[in-house]
Enzyme design. Structure first.
Site, PDB file in Angstrom:
ATOM      1  N   ASN A   6       0.831  -1.194   0.000  1.00 58.06           N
ATOM      2  CA  ASN A   6       0.000   0.000   0.000  1.00 58.06           C
ATOM      3  C   ASN A   6       0.875   1.258   0.000  1.00 58.06           C
ATOM      4  O   ASN A   6       2.097   1.168  -0.003  1.00 58.06           O
ATOM      5  CB  ASN A   6      -0.947  -0.029   1.208  1.00 58.06           C
ATOM      6  CG  ASN A   6      -2.271   0.655   0.947  1.00 58.06           C
ATOM      7  OD1 ASN A   6      -2.327   1.664   0.264  1.00 58.06           O
ATOM      8  ND2 ASN A   6      -3.330   0.079   1.485  1.00 58.06           N
TER       9      ASN A   6
ATOM     10  N   HIS B 134      23.918   0.073  11.056  1.00 51.90           N
ATOM     11  CA  HIS B 134      25.198   0.761  11.256  1.00 51.90           C
ATOM     12  C   HIS B 134      25.856   0.241  12.530  1.00 51.90           C
ATOM     13  O   HIS B 134      25.178  -0.245  13.428  1.00 51.90           O
ATOM     14  CB  HIS B 134      24.975   2.279  11.368  1.00 51.90           C
ATOM     15  CG  HIS B 134      24.305   2.860  10.181  1.00 51.90           C
ATOM     16  ND1 HIS B 134      24.992   3.271   9.068  1.00 51.90           N
ATOM     17  CD2 HIS B 134      22.993   3.087   9.900  1.00 51.90           C
ATOM     18  CE1 HIS B 134      24.151   3.728   8.163  1.00 51.90           C
ATOM     19  NE2 HIS B 134      22.924   3.623   8.644  1.00 51.90           N
TER      20      HIS B 134
ATOM     21  N   GLY C  67      -0.334  -1.495   8.742  1.00 47.83           N
ATOM     22  CA  GLY C  67       0.195  -0.166   8.450  1.00 47.83           C
ATOM     23  C   GLY C  67       1.114   0.388   9.528  1.00 47.83           C
ATOM     24  O   GLY C  67       0.957   0.101  10.712  1.00 47.83           O
TER      25      GLY C  67
ATOM     26  N   LYS D 195      12.795  -9.043  16.191  1.00 40.16           N
ATOM     27  CA  LYS D 195      13.271 -10.424  16.240  1.00 40.16           C
ATOM     28  C   LYS D 195      12.327 -11.297  15.422  1.00 40.16           C
ATOM     29  O   LYS D 195      11.219 -10.886  15.069  1.00 40.16           O
ATOM     30  CB  LYS D 195      13.382 -10.931  17.677  1.00 40.16           C
ATOM     31  CG  LYS D 195      12.071 -10.996  18.422  1.00 40.16           C
ATOM     32  CD  LYS D 195      12.277 -11.488  19.835  1.00 40.16           C
ATOM     33  CE  LYS D 195      10.918 -11.604  20.534  1.00 40.16           C
ATOM     34  NZ  LYS D 195      11.020 -12.203  21.838  1.00 40.16           N
TER      35      LYS D 195
ATOM     36  N   LYS E 182      -1.198 -14.323  19.876  1.00 30.34           N
ATOM     37  CA  LYS E 182      -1.924 -15.601  19.880  1.00 30.34           C
ATOM     38  C   LYS E 182      -1.654 -16.350  18.587  1.00 30.34           C
ATOM     39  O   LYS E 182      -1.203 -15.767  17.593  1.00 30.34           O
ATOM     40  CB  LYS E 182      -3.421 -15.382  20.047  1.00 30.34           C
ATOM     41  CG  LYS E 182      -4.107 -14.676  18.876  1.00 30.34           C
ATOM     42  CD  LYS E 182      -5.592 -14.547  19.110  1.00 30.34           C
ATOM     43  CE  LYS E 182      -6.298 -13.970  17.887  1.00 30.34           C
ATOM     44  NZ  LYS E 182      -7.726 -13.922  18.047  1.00 30.34           N
TER      45      LYS E 182
END
Length: 183
Positions: free
Chosen positions: A82, A112, A139, A163, A180
């Site tokens: 989008n 970096h 979003g 992670k 969940k």
């Protein structure tokens, strides 16, 4: 190794290398044409995106879209991004079939050094990102360097994914964590 080869391999590289500057300029030119195309110029948009991204299937991106190089982005099957998507692709970004990105999703392979002296040397590096099939990223989410997201997973809007996230779950938050399982 060239600086480009180092970059793609995830090693320290100099982003001001002439070849990389040329590659980024090429991407910027294509992105400028894409982002300034008229809404009804769908064939033109598809052609421009196909010059940037390695897509094996239907790849549809709403402008504006931004990336560093484009050639490190790979999509399989159906892919949709989008408005306002940013992909910093100094390393590979692989997305499976059925990946959907909400508005303003940002995917960063670039990173970096933490050490300020090393950072001042203008060297940087990247870590590849993998997003499995049928993943929906809400979003304003940010996917950080080196992350893998398993298939059939939903990332809630506004999440910061730092992670790996397993397959078949709803995960959200900052930092993003599993909420969940999806059945």
């Amino acid at each position: 190794m060239t600086e480009k080869e180092k970059m793609i391999a995830g090693e320290f590289y100099n982003a001001m290398d002439k070849e990389l500057l040329k590659d980024r300029l090429n991407a910027r030119k294509l992105l400028y044409k894409f982002n300034n195309s008229k809404p009804w110029q769908l064939k033109k948009r598809m052609k421009l995106i196909s010059k940037l991204i390695k897509s094996r299937g239907f790849c549809y991106i709403e402008p504006p879209f931004y990336c560093d190089y484009g050639y490190n982005i790979e999509t399989e099957g159906f892919f949709y991004a989008n408005f306002g998507c940013v992909i910093l692709d100094v390393c590979k970004v692989k997305m499976g079939n059925g990946v959907l990105l909400g508005p303003y999703v940002q995917i960063y392979t670039a990173t970096h050094p933490l050490d300020p002296v090393e950072r001042a040397s203008m060297k940087e590096y990247g870590k590849p990102i993998e997003i499995g099939e049928n993943v929906w990223i809400g979003g304003n989410s940010i996917i950080c360097p080196g992350v893998k997201i398993g298939k059939n997973t939903v990332i809630g809007a506004g999440s910061v994914v730092v992670k790996d996230i397993p397959e078949g779950v709803l995960a959200a938050g900052n930092p993003c964590k599993v909420i969940k399982e999806i059945k």
